[in-house]
Design an enzyme around this catalytic site. Structure first.
Site, PDB file in Angstrom:
ATOM      1  N   MET A 293       0.809  -1.216   0.000  1.00  0.00           N
ATOM      2  CA  MET A 293       0.000   0.000   0.000  1.00  0.00           C
ATOM      3  C   MET A 293       0.845   1.270   0.000  1.00  0.00           C
ATOM      4  O   MET A 293       0.456   2.282  -0.584  1.00  0.00           O
ATOM      5  CB  MET A 293      -0.960  -0.003   1.195  1.00  0.00           C
ATOM      6  CG  MET A 293      -2.091  -1.008   1.075  1.00  0.00           C
ATOM      7  SD  MET A 293      -3.075  -0.828  -0.431  1.00  0.00           S
ATOM      8  CE  MET A 293      -4.054   0.603  -0.012  1.00  0.00           C
ATOM      9  N   ARG A 297       0.086   3.989  -2.792  1.00  0.00           N
ATOM     10  CA  ARG A 297      -0.366   5.332  -2.439  1.00  0.00           C
ATOM     11  C   ARG A 297       0.583   6.394  -2.988  1.00  0.00           C
ATOM     12  O   ARG A 297       0.151   7.465  -3.402  1.00  0.00           O
ATOM     13  CB  ARG A 297      -0.540   5.432  -0.929  1.00  0.00           C
ATOM     14  CG  ARG A 297      -1.799   4.699  -0.487  1.00  0.00           C
ATOM     15  CD  ARG A 297      -1.990   4.598   1.009  1.00  0.00           C
ATOM     16  NE  ARG A 297      -3.318   4.034   1.279  1.00  0.00           N
ATOM     17  CZ  ARG A 297      -3.723   3.602   2.454  1.00  0.00           C
ATOM     18  NH1 ARG A 297      -2.906   3.657   3.496  1.00  0.00           N
ATOM     19  NH2 ARG A 297      -4.945   3.112   2.607  1.00  0.00           N
ATOM     20  N   TYR A 441      -9.719   7.129  -4.372  1.00  0.00           N
ATOM     21  CA  TYR A 441      -9.403   5.722  -4.141  1.00  0.00           C
ATOM     22  C   TYR A 441      -8.035   5.539  -3.479  1.00  0.00           C
ATOM     23  O   TYR A 441      -7.320   6.494  -3.242  1.00  0.00           O
ATOM     24  CB  TYR A 441      -9.547   4.871  -5.390  1.00  0.00           C
ATOM     25  CG  TYR A 441      -8.790   5.223  -6.641  1.00  0.00           C
ATOM     26  CD1 TYR A 441      -7.715   6.098  -6.668  1.00  0.00           C
ATOM     27  CD2 TYR A 441      -9.163   4.622  -7.856  1.00  0.00           C
ATOM     28  CE1 TYR A 441      -7.031   6.370  -7.832  1.00  0.00           C
ATOM     29  CE2 TYR A 441      -8.484   4.887  -9.031  1.00  0.00           C
ATOM     30  CZ  TYR A 441      -7.417   5.750  -9.010  1.00  0.00           C
ATOM     31  OH  TYR A 441      -6.739   6.016 -10.177  1.00  0.00           O
ATOM     32  N   GLU A 442      -7.734   4.281  -3.142  1.00  0.00           N
ATOM     33  CA  GLU A 442      -6.558   3.926  -2.345  1.00  0.00           C
ATOM     34  C   GLU A 442      -6.584   4.620  -0.975  1.00  0.00           C
ATOM     35  O   GLU A 442      -5.546   4.964  -0.413  1.00  0.00           O
ATOM     36  CB  GLU A 442      -5.259   4.285  -3.095  1.00  0.00           C
ATOM     37  CG  GLU A 442      -5.003   3.479  -4.345  1.00  0.00           C
ATOM     38  CD  GLU A 442      -4.691   2.021  -4.063  1.00  0.00           C
ATOM     39  OE1 GLU A 442      -4.517   1.663  -2.889  1.00  0.00           O
ATOM     40  OE2 GLU A 442      -4.643   1.237  -5.026  1.00  0.00           O
ATOM     41  N   GLY A 443      -7.775   4.810  -0.456  1.00  0.00           N
ATOM     42  CA  GLY A 443      -7.948   5.522   0.812  1.00  0.00           C
ATOM     43  C   GLY A 443      -8.192   6.986   0.531  1.00  0.00           C
ATOM     44  O   GLY A 443      -7.319   7.689   0.030  1.00  0.00           O
TER      45      GLY A 443
END
Length: 594
Positions: A293, A297, A441-443
């Site tokens: 991640m 990110r 996205y991706e948090g």
């Protein structure tokens, strides 16, 4: 059609002058195989591919979009399959892959630049290989030797692609409440059942097989995120000899109709007792997934950078051509009825906002990439540990601040076009639409801000921040360049130190303080990070002759005078605390009945 020429000189400046990558590689025995000549060739070749192959199908891909035929078949837009074949056959998917399994072993400091070029030329296309790279990172770190042998080589060479299947209709950020089940079989496999949504590249026509990494819960698993396991679930089962077997019992239910990145297939995936195999130990799925991640990110930050770069290049070209009014100082083109709008200060403001963003973003992404490489490849445990701490602190900033500022830059550049920026034929509105998703996205960026302030600052009482501020002050105090960025960066460091102390003092009494202040804290922190990056660039350009280097100092002047003061506004909002937003009764937010 939009234009794009990769800013190779700026990239080489960041890589070689600012971060001295050749020395870094040669001083690390695990990276000594990387040489400047090869890296230059890589950058040149990706610049050609991005401009000549990926950019021409960017707008057409947006207009055609990925299509779902209702029988489980998803087709990518015209030209995508051929482009992906070129991309894969040239070895780009496995550029950073483990050489033991067919990858090329290049560090993130190199691949971040190739990823930037792909995202600049075609954000939708970039997502297909990007998800594969993320999946291989996870498999390489957590999978068994048998799983690595089975999957990695064909994913690196582009024959097979990969996905990450996390989100469910009811579970986005809170993955602890996922419902997807994994029931063990006698042969060591599991039957995976459940529905995942927002799955990038969940189904498409680019590769022979799609390897899904799926989060699920085994029977009697602990509650919450501690009970999540990770499974590899291929679209087609793989025979012992590596050939493809029967189709697994999983299928795409639909694809999303989106604001942007329309050529990227965003899928609803249904798993119906699909065969899967556990990756890593039981109940360690979330930690296994988070191995990659940090990389993903940072890559989302590169997506923002790509949108900002493409928008800037096209807006600058338009501003030099579009005649409108006369210059405030003197007529610039007496032979024409109007001067080019580049002569108007407000147009330059918008262009320089975007240009300052692209240069600082690229520098910051490279800074984080270098720390990722230090963490991964260093033979010095203390150096690796220190790099890991910097990565932990700065990853949410690399994702959230870069993408927030990128959208702002794309909108500024769209505004340069006036009404033409709102018209599809110029391509600017697509850049805005495509870039918008990178904040989500991706948090989401709000979650990234909470991660920064809540986990990376508050939970260790500001220790990571203290170390980062110490590094910044040491560098700036030893700069040889005589430039205003020095004092500006020191002042920004003082601001962040004060803010950090303020928040840490308040969180004991104000339970909503972190949630209420996180985004503004993150933005203030981001401006400090950018100021540090400009200090690095000014120092690297100091004493070198030529307009290229002189303009680095001029852009830093612009940043200090016109952008960095925003840190003070965010600081004031942090100091105001969470009370102004929490003082309302809940019924204030009721929507009147019709």
């Amino acid at each position: 059609m939009a234009v794009y020429n990769a800013p190779l000189n700026d990239m080489r400046f960041i890589l070689n002058d600012v971060f001295k990558a050749p020395q870094f590689w040669q001083n690390n025995e695990n990276l000594a195989h990387v040489d400047t000549e090869t890296v230059d060739m890589i950058l040149e070749e990706m610049a050609k591919l991005s401009k000549n192959v990926l950019l021409p199908i960017n707008r057409s891909g947006d207009e055609e979009g990925a299509t779902f035929e209702g029988d489980g078949v998803v087709t990518t837009p015209t030209g995508f399959k051929d482009a992906y074949k070129q991309y894969a056959e040239s070895g780009w998917v496995g550029l950073s892959g483990n050489a033991e399994y067919g990858g090329q072993g290049f560090p993130k400091m190199v691949t971040m630049l190739t990823e930037e070029m792909v995202f600049t030329a075609n954000q939708s296309f970039a997502l297909y290989p990007n998800l594969t790279v993320g999946a291989t990172l996870c498999l390489n770190a957590a999978a068994s030797e048998e799983q690595k042998q089975t999957y990695l080589e064909k994913m690196y060479n582009g024959e097979w692609s990969g996905t990450m299947c996390l989100t469910e209709p009811h579970a986005g950020t809170d993955l602890g409440i996922i419902k997807t089940k994994a029931v063990p079989n006698d042969d060591g496999s599991y039957n995976i059942s459940g529905t995942k949504i927002f799955i990038t590249g969940g189904e498409h026509d680019l590769t022979d097989n799609i390897i899904h990494l799926v989060l699920a819960k085994t029977p009697n698993a602990p509650e919450g995120s501690k009970g999540i396991s990770l499974f590899v679930v291929p679209k087609f089962l793989v025979n012992e000899d590596g050939s493809l077997g029967e189709r697994n019992t999983l299928a795409v239910g639909s694809i999303e109709h989106k604001m942007g990145i329309k050529a990227s297939a965003t899928c609803v995936m249904n798993f119906d007792n699909a065969k899967g195999w556990m990756v890593g130990a039981e109940n360690t799925g979330l930690s296994s997934m988070f191995i990659m991640m940090n990389y993903e990110r940072v890559t989302m930050g590169l997506q923002g950078l790509g949108g900002s770069e493409l928008a800037y290049q096209n807006a600058a070209l338009y501003a030099n051509d579009r005649g409108q009014g006369r210059s405030d100082t003197q007529i610039q083109s007496p032979e024409k009825p109007a001067d080019a709008i580049i002569h108007h200060a407000d147009v330059r403001r918008m262009l320089l906002n975007a240009k300052a963003n692209t240069e600082a973003s690229r520098c910051f992404a490279m800074y984080v990439a270098k720390n990722l490489d230090e963490e991964k490849f260093s033979t010095d445990p203390e150096a690796a540990q220190a790099a890991a701490a910097r990565v932990a602190l700065l990853t949410p900033v690399a994702k959230a601040f870069l993408t927030d500022k990128a959208l702002e830059a794309t909108v500024d550049c769209q505004q340069v076009f006036g009404g033409h920026g709102y018209i599809r034929e110029w391509g600017m509105e697509q850049i805005v639409r495509d870039t918008r998703i990178a904040q989500i996205y991706e948090g989401t960026n709000g979650i990234q801000a909470l991660d920064l302030l809540g986990r990376k600052v508050a939970k260790n009482n500001g220790k990571y921040v203290t170390h980062f501020l110490g590094e910044i002050r040491d560098f700036v105090n030893n700069m040889q360049a005589d430039h205003g960025i020095k004092q500006a960066t020191l002042d920004a460091a003082d601001t962040i130190e004060e803010l950090t102390t303020t928040v840490l003092n308040n969180i004991g009494e104000r339970k909503n303080e972190i949630n209420g202040c996180a985004v503004d804290y993150m933005h203030a922190f981001g401006y400090l990070a950018y100021s540090y990056m400009f200090a690095l660039m000014v120092e690297a350009a100091n004493g070198k002759e030529g307009e290229f280097y002189t303009n680095k100092a001029k852009l830093a002047d612009y940043f200090v005078g016109r952008i960095l003061p925003r840190i003070n506004a965010h600081a004031q909002m942090v100091k105001a605390g969470s009370d102004p937003m929490m003082n309302f009764d809940l019924d204030y937010f009721d929507v009147p009945a019709s």
